[in-house]
Each structure stands twice: as structure tokens, then as C-alpha cells.
Design an enzyme around this catalytic site. Structure first.
Site, PDB file in Angstrom:
ATOM      1  N   ARG A   1       0.831  -1.221   0.000  1.00 16.19           N
ATOM      2  CA  ARG A   1       0.000   0.000   0.000  1.00 16.19           C
ATOM      3  C   ARG A   1       0.868   1.275   0.000  1.00 16.19           C
ATOM      4  O   ARG A   1       0.518   2.266   0.627  1.00 16.19           O
ATOM      5  CB  ARG A   1      -0.943   0.034   1.214  1.00 16.19           C
ATOM      6  CG  ARG A   1      -1.980  -1.019   1.260  1.00 16.19           C
ATOM      7  CD  ARG A   1      -2.955  -0.973   0.077  1.00 16.19           C
ATOM      8  NE  ARG A   1      -3.770  -2.146   0.103  1.00 16.19           N
ATOM      9  CZ  ARG A   1      -3.398  -3.314  -0.415  1.00 16.19           C
ATOM     10  NH1 ARG A   1      -2.246  -3.423  -1.075  1.00 16.19           N
ATOM     11  NH2 ARG A   1      -4.144  -4.366  -0.318  1.00 16.19           N
TER      12      ARG A   1
ATOM     13  N   SER B   1     -10.934  -0.531   3.079  1.00 12.78           N
ATOM     14  CA  SER B   1     -10.264  -0.683   4.378  1.00 12.78           C
ATOM     15  C   SER B   1      -9.820   0.689   4.877  1.00 12.78           C
ATOM     16  O   SER B   1      -9.178   1.432   4.142  1.00 12.78           O
ATOM     17  CB  SER B   1      -9.026  -1.574   4.232  1.00 12.78           C
ATOM     18  OG  SER B   1      -9.423  -2.836   3.785  1.00 12.78           O
TER      19      SER B   1
ATOM     20  N   GLU C   1      -5.575   4.294   5.902  1.00  9.87           N
ATOM     21  CA  GLU C   1      -5.294   4.068   4.484  1.00  9.87           C
ATOM     22  C   GLU C   1      -5.802   5.204   3.592  1.00  9.87           C
ATOM     23  O   GLU C   1      -5.074   5.694   2.732  1.00  9.87           O
ATOM     24  CB  GLU C   1      -5.898   2.729   4.034  1.00  9.87           C
ATOM     25  CG  GLU C   1      -5.465   2.360   2.635  1.00  9.87           C
ATOM     26  CD  GLU C   1      -6.219   1.181   2.058  1.00  9.87           C
ATOM     27  OE1 GLU C   1      -6.081   0.070   2.590  1.00  9.87           O
ATOM     28  OE2 GLU C   1      -6.945   1.385   1.068  1.00  9.87           O
TER      29      GLU C   1
HETATM   30  C1  LIG Z   1     -15.716  -0.524  -1.388  1.00  8.45           C
HETATM   31  C2  LIG Z   1     -14.229  -0.267  -1.550  1.00  8.45           C
HETATM   32  C3  LIG Z   1     -13.343  -1.329  -1.673  1.00  8.45           C
HETATM   33  C4  LIG Z   1     -11.974  -1.099  -1.834  1.00  8.45           C
HETATM   34  N1  LIG Z   1     -11.132  -2.171  -1.946  1.00  8.45           N
HETATM   35  C5  LIG Z   1      -9.802  -1.971  -2.122  1.00  8.45           C
HETATM   36  C6  LIG Z   1      -8.912  -3.076  -2.254  1.00  8.45           C
HETATM   37  O1  LIG Z   1      -9.304  -4.243  -2.269  1.00  8.45           O
HETATM   38  N2  LIG Z   1      -7.583  -2.831  -2.403  1.00  8.45           N
HETATM   39  C7  LIG Z   1      -7.085  -1.553  -2.443  1.00  8.45           C
HETATM   40  O2  LIG Z   1      -5.862  -1.389  -2.588  1.00  8.45           O
HETATM   41  N3  LIG Z   1      -7.910  -0.480  -2.323  1.00  8.45           N
HETATM   42  C8  LIG Z   1      -9.246  -0.653  -2.166  1.00  8.45           C
HETATM   43  N4  LIG Z   1     -10.091   0.420  -2.022  1.00  8.45           N
HETATM   44  C9  LIG Z   1      -9.523   1.772  -2.010  1.00  8.45           C
HETATM   45  C10 LIG Z   1      -9.579   2.503  -3.374  1.00  8.45           C
HETATM   46  O3  LIG Z   1     -10.541   1.942  -4.216  1.00  8.45           O
HETATM   47  C11 LIG Z   1      -8.232   2.480  -4.094  1.00  8.45           C
HETATM   48  O4  LIG Z   1      -7.253   3.086  -3.293  1.00  8.45           O
HETATM   49  C12 LIG Z   1      -8.277   3.232  -5.435  1.00  8.45           C
HETATM   50  O5  LIG Z   1      -7.082   3.040  -6.146  1.00  8.45           O
HETATM   51  C13 LIG Z   1      -8.545   4.720  -5.266  1.00  8.45           C
HETATM   52  O6  LIG Z   1      -8.794   5.242  -6.563  1.00  8.45           O
HETATM   53  P1  LIG Z   1      -9.569   6.598  -6.767  1.00  8.45           P
HETATM   54  O7  LIG Z   1      -9.448   6.961  -8.206  1.00  8.45           O
HETATM   55  O8  LIG Z   1     -10.938   6.504  -6.234  1.00  8.45           O
HETATM   56  O9  LIG Z   1      -8.673   7.581  -5.887  1.00  8.45           O
HETATM   57  P2  LIG Z   1      -9.110   8.906  -5.101  1.00  8.45           P
HETATM   58  O10 LIG Z   1      -9.821   8.525  -3.861  1.00  8.45           O
HETATM   59  O11 LIG Z   1      -9.781   9.858  -6.009  1.00  8.45           O
HETATM   60  O12 LIG Z   1      -7.673   9.487  -4.723  1.00  8.45           O
HETATM   61  C14 LIG Z   1      -6.861   8.833  -3.773  1.00  8.45           C
HETATM   62  C15 LIG Z   1      -5.509   9.561  -3.695  1.00  8.45           C
HETATM   63  O13 LIG Z   1      -4.832   9.425  -4.932  1.00  8.45           O
HETATM   64  C16 LIG Z   1      -4.580  10.711  -5.510  1.00  8.45           C
HETATM   65  N5  LIG Z   1      -4.775  10.570  -6.956  1.00  8.45           N
HETATM   66  C17 LIG Z   1      -5.857  10.064  -7.596  1.00  8.45           C
HETATM   67  N6  LIG Z   1      -5.649  10.057  -8.912  1.00  8.45           N
HETATM   68  C18 LIG Z   1      -4.412  10.595  -9.104  1.00  8.45           C
HETATM   69  C19 LIG Z   1      -3.620  10.856 -10.245  1.00  8.45           C
HETATM   70  N7  LIG Z   1      -4.032  10.568 -11.479  1.00  8.45           N
HETATM   71  N8  LIG Z   1      -2.395  11.416 -10.074  1.00  8.45           N
HETATM   72  C20 LIG Z   1      -1.939  11.717  -8.842  1.00  8.45           C
HETATM   73  N9  LIG Z   1      -2.645  11.488  -7.726  1.00  8.45           N
HETATM   74  C21 LIG Z   1      -3.864  10.922  -7.861  1.00  8.45           C
HETATM   75  C22 LIG Z   1      -5.567  11.662  -4.857  1.00  8.45           C
HETATM   76  O14 LIG Z   1      -5.086  12.992  -4.878  1.00  8.45           O
HETATM   77  C23 LIG Z   1      -5.638  11.067  -3.463  1.00  8.45           C
HETATM   78  O15 LIG Z   1      -4.507  11.508  -2.748  1.00  8.45           O
HETATM   79  C24 LIG Z   1     -11.471   0.230  -1.879  1.00  8.45           C
HETATM   80  C25 LIG Z   1     -12.371   1.299  -1.750  1.00  8.45           C
HETATM   81  C26 LIG Z   1     -13.724   1.056  -1.599  1.00  8.45           C
HETATM   82  C27 LIG Z   1     -14.689   2.192  -1.485  1.00  8.45           C
END
Ligand SMILES: Cc1cc2nc3c(=O)[nH]c(=O)nc-3n(C[C@H](O)[C@H](O)[C@H](O)COP(=O)(O)OP(=O)(O)OC[C@H]3O[C@@H](n4cnc5c(N)ncnc54)[C@H](O)[C@@H]3O)c2cc1C
Length: 366
Positions: free
Chosen positions: A168, A253, A351
């Protein structure tokens, strides 16, 4: 010259996150290209506004007060497949849906991302915390991350070996947090290889469904079996974001599983009446202990609620918003951290990314 995308003011952010929490952004814009990102970053700098990059909002907790600057949501799309020797290369745009990418790879019979099915969010965020699930991590498939340096607007490329991927973690979350905007991620996948069925729970679930042989046979059908099973297992734990499932209104998580050094692990065992009762797994650099176990043993049961927030009835690691506030959610997280610290001497690290909420309200126990 790129025309600046329209900038809206006082835009509610809650609906742009899976938690459904947070106040308005002072300014908000969408960026569908690298140039649009550059122009918006330059606008933020000129106007003296901090800029926050938003993907799918599935790992983000916005403050109740909202965000006092410009939120830029990435909307670039596209996946470009080509062959690279015996492997397949896919260049995916940062704003592409993560699960669309996984589905497209599985449909084409390309192995490497199948266990990461059902994770919400965008491709661009996947390297930030090296998303992982069911025995697979995205770092195993990434060959290159393309990005813009926020300050200079310069294009940069990082080979996977230079991303400092860990559990992570990556350079984008540690030493270079907030320095780059990821614009494209390049993956290499294996055509017609067997899926990764390494994780004991996934194997058990496949066995229980009578699908283990089909899953390990290899090829497109086997990848589809693994994808379907992972999604079914995740759905049963409310770990697929589904507006019809109130328990999935989370950030997944909320805490990472702590990795303890030998000394910390021995100290933890010494606090327990039954030291062998605690589950743990050897990992590089120490032993990983399930945060969910620590949370439940510290007195926070699944389904426990306080105010408008609570712990998922399906998963002790997921904190859920049941029409509450960010303050309530962070207070609950802090109460859990404090209880685990007092009971076990282990600090649970959050996280999700908390944006513009007062860190001092939620101190790390000393
Ligand atoms: C129901 C659920 C289940 C999940 N299961 C998992 C799992 O099994 N494993 C896991 O690892 N995670 C899991 N997650 C967490 C999440 O889905 C991941 O971390 C995912 O990669 C976040 O993507 P996002 O585009 O929504 O990021 P955001 O929430 O929009 O952003 C997260 C961070 O990344 C930065 N960011 C986003 N895009 C960019 C970019 N293009 N360039 C630079 N910075 C950027 C943002 O500024 C922020 O700091 C889960 C979440 C939920 C709600």
C-alpha cells in the site's frame, strides 16, 4: 493553445466520493487531457489556490468544511493494447475506470490483474497506494507510470523499479506525495496464462463453489471464473461499491495491516494471554498482523455504530457513513486507533487520504 476547462464555484464534493462525505470545493474543474491538467495547475498557482487531484474518490475523505482551493477531477479515458514479445502491453489513461480496465483484460484473456476485480476508482490512482487484493498487487503488472510534475508541468516517466512500490505504498504516497499528477499507466500482462490463485481465501471460495479446477486451468475462461468469484466474495463483504448497499458507503479498508519488526512482534505477543491466537503472516521486513483482528479484539465489533457512522457489519476494517459527518468518521477512526494502541501498543495507520481535516484532532498515540 489549450482552452482552460470551465471552473465552477462552491461545488459539493460528497457525491464525488464513495463515502459520500465532505463539504464543497471552493472551485472545481474536470481535466480530460494532460494539457487541461497543466492549464488548471497554472490557474491554481496564479490564483493562489491549492489544487487537489481527484480520481474516483474511493480512497478520499474530504473535510466537512470542504476544500478551500481547486479540485481537479481527471476524466481522461482510453486503453491501448499492443503486443510486446510474448506479453501484451496496455497503456491506460489515468481517468479510466479501474474495473473497466480489469474487465477488458480478463475478456481478452490477459492475466495479471484478475484478482484486482471490483476495486473502485481510477487507473491513475492505482499506483499511488499500489492497490492490492486477494494475493495480487498492481505493482506486479505495472511497467511504467507517466506523470506531470505539478510545479513545472514537465512530463516524467517512472519505470516500475523507480516507483518504490511496497505494501500500500509507492514514492507517490511517500517522498513524492503531491508532487506529480499521474496521466497514464502502462501494464504488461500475460496472454492465456493461468490466473493468480495464491490467496488462501480465494482458493477456499473457489473450492466451495466447485470452480477451483476451472479457475486453475488457464486461459480466458479461467480468468473469468476468478474475476466472477472475486467480485462475488467482495460483494458479500460490501467491498464492491454499490449505491444500493448502504454498507458499501466506505473507503474500503480504513486502516492498513501493520507490519511489525521482530521486536514489535515479540512485544505484542507478550501482551497476550494466548500469544498463538493472533493471526500473522511473514512478509519482507517483518510480520503482517490483520488490523481487523486487532480492532475486534480491542472492543470494536462489526456492525458497531456511533452517531451517523459505524463499522461495517461485514468487515471490521471498513468504516461506513450512515448519513454522518467527516468529523464523526475521523473521531471513530481515532477512537479505534487509541483503543488498539492502548490494548496492543500497535499504531494503526489510516489508508484513505484525508483532505483538509485537522490532523491535530486525531493524534497518533505517543
Ligand atoms: C468498497 C471499496 C473497496 C476497496 N477495496 C480496495 C482493495 O481491495 N484494495 C485496495 O488497494 N484499495 C481498495 N479500495 C480503495 C480505493 O478503491 C483504491 O485506493 C483506489 O485506487 C482509489 O482510486 P480513486 O481513483 O478513487 O482515488 P481517489 O480517492 O480519487 O484518490 C486517492 C488519492 O490518490 C490521488 N490521486 C488520484 N488520482 C491521481 C492521479 N491521477 N495522479 C496523482 N494522484 C492521484 C488523490 O489525490 C488522493 O490523494 C477500496 C475502496 C472502496 C470504497
Amino acid at each position: 493553445m489549450t482552452v482552460r476547462p470551465p471552473i465552477q464555484e462552491h461545488v459539493p464534493l460528497a457525491a464525488m466520493t464513495t463515502l459520500g462525505l465532505g463539504g464543497p470545493a471552493r472551485c472545481f474543474a474536470e481535466a480530460a487531457s494532460d494539457d487541461a491538467v497543466r492549464v488548471l495547475l497554472a490557474y491554481g498557482a496564479q490564483a493562489g489556490l491549492p489544487v487537489h487531484i481527484l480520481g474516483g474518490g474511493s480512497n478520499t475523505v474530504f473535510a466537512d468544511a470542504g476544500y478551500p482551493g481547486l479540485v481537479v477531477r481527471l476524466t481522461s479515458r482510453g486503453m491501448d493494447f499492443s503486443t510486446a514479445g510474448h506479453r501484451v502491453r496496455v497503456v491506460a489513461a489515468a481517468g479510466e475506470s479501474w474495473d473497466n480496465l480489469v474487465a477488458a483484460c480478463v475478456d481478452r484473456g490477459y492475466a495479471g490483474l484478475e484478482c484486482l476485480s471490483g476495486i473502485p476508482g481510477q487507473v491513475g490512482a492505482s499506483p499511488i497506494q499500489n492497490v492490492g487484493a486477494y494475493g495480487q498487487e498492481v505493482a506486479e503488472a505495472i511497467v511504467e507510470v507517466r506523470a506531470l510534475e505539478r510545479r513545472s508541468g514537465r512530463r516524467v516517466c517512472f519505470a516500475a523499479a523507480d516507483c518504490d512500490f511496497g505494501y500500500r505504498q509507492s514514492r507517490f504516497r511517500q517522498q513524492d506525495a503531491g508532487r506529480y499528477v499521474v496521466t497514464e499507466v502502462i501494464f504488461e500482462l500475460q496472454p492465456d496464462a493461468a490466473p493468480a490463485v495464491r490467496y488462501p481465501e480465494l482458493r477456499q471460495q473457489l473450492e466451495r463453489r466447485g470452480r477451483l479446477a476451472a479457475a486453475t486451468a488457464g486461459g480466458r475462461a479461467a480468468l473469468a471464473v476468478v474475476r466472477d468469484t472475486v467480485i462475488a466474495v467482495r460483494r458479500a463483504k460490501s467491498m464492491v461499491f454499490d449505491p444500493g448497499d448502504p454498507d458499501s458507503r466506505s473507503a474500503g479498508s480504513f486502516f492498513v495491516n501493520p507490519v511489525l519488526s521482530d521486536g514489535e512482534w515479540q512485544r505484542l505477543r507478550a501482551t497476550l494471554a494466548e500469544p498463538d491466537a493472533i493471526p500473522s503472516y511473514p512478509v519482507p521486513g517483518g510480520r503482517k498482523v490483520p488490523a481487523a483482528w486487532l480492532i475486534e479484539q480491542a472492543g470494536f465489533a462489526r456492525g458497531w455504530r456511533r452517531g451517523g457512522v459505524g463499522i461495517s457489519p461485514q468487515h471490521a476494517l471498513a468504516l461506513v457513513n450512515y448519513h454522518g459527518t467527516t468529523t464523526e468518521l475521523l473521531d471513530l477512526a481515532a477512537a479505534i486507533q487509541t483503543a488498539v494502541w492502548q490494548r496492543f501498543g500497535v499504531h494503526l495507520q489510516r489508508e484513505p487520504v484525508v483532505v483538509n481535516a485537522d490532523e491535530a484532532c486525531h493524534p497518533r498515540p505517543s
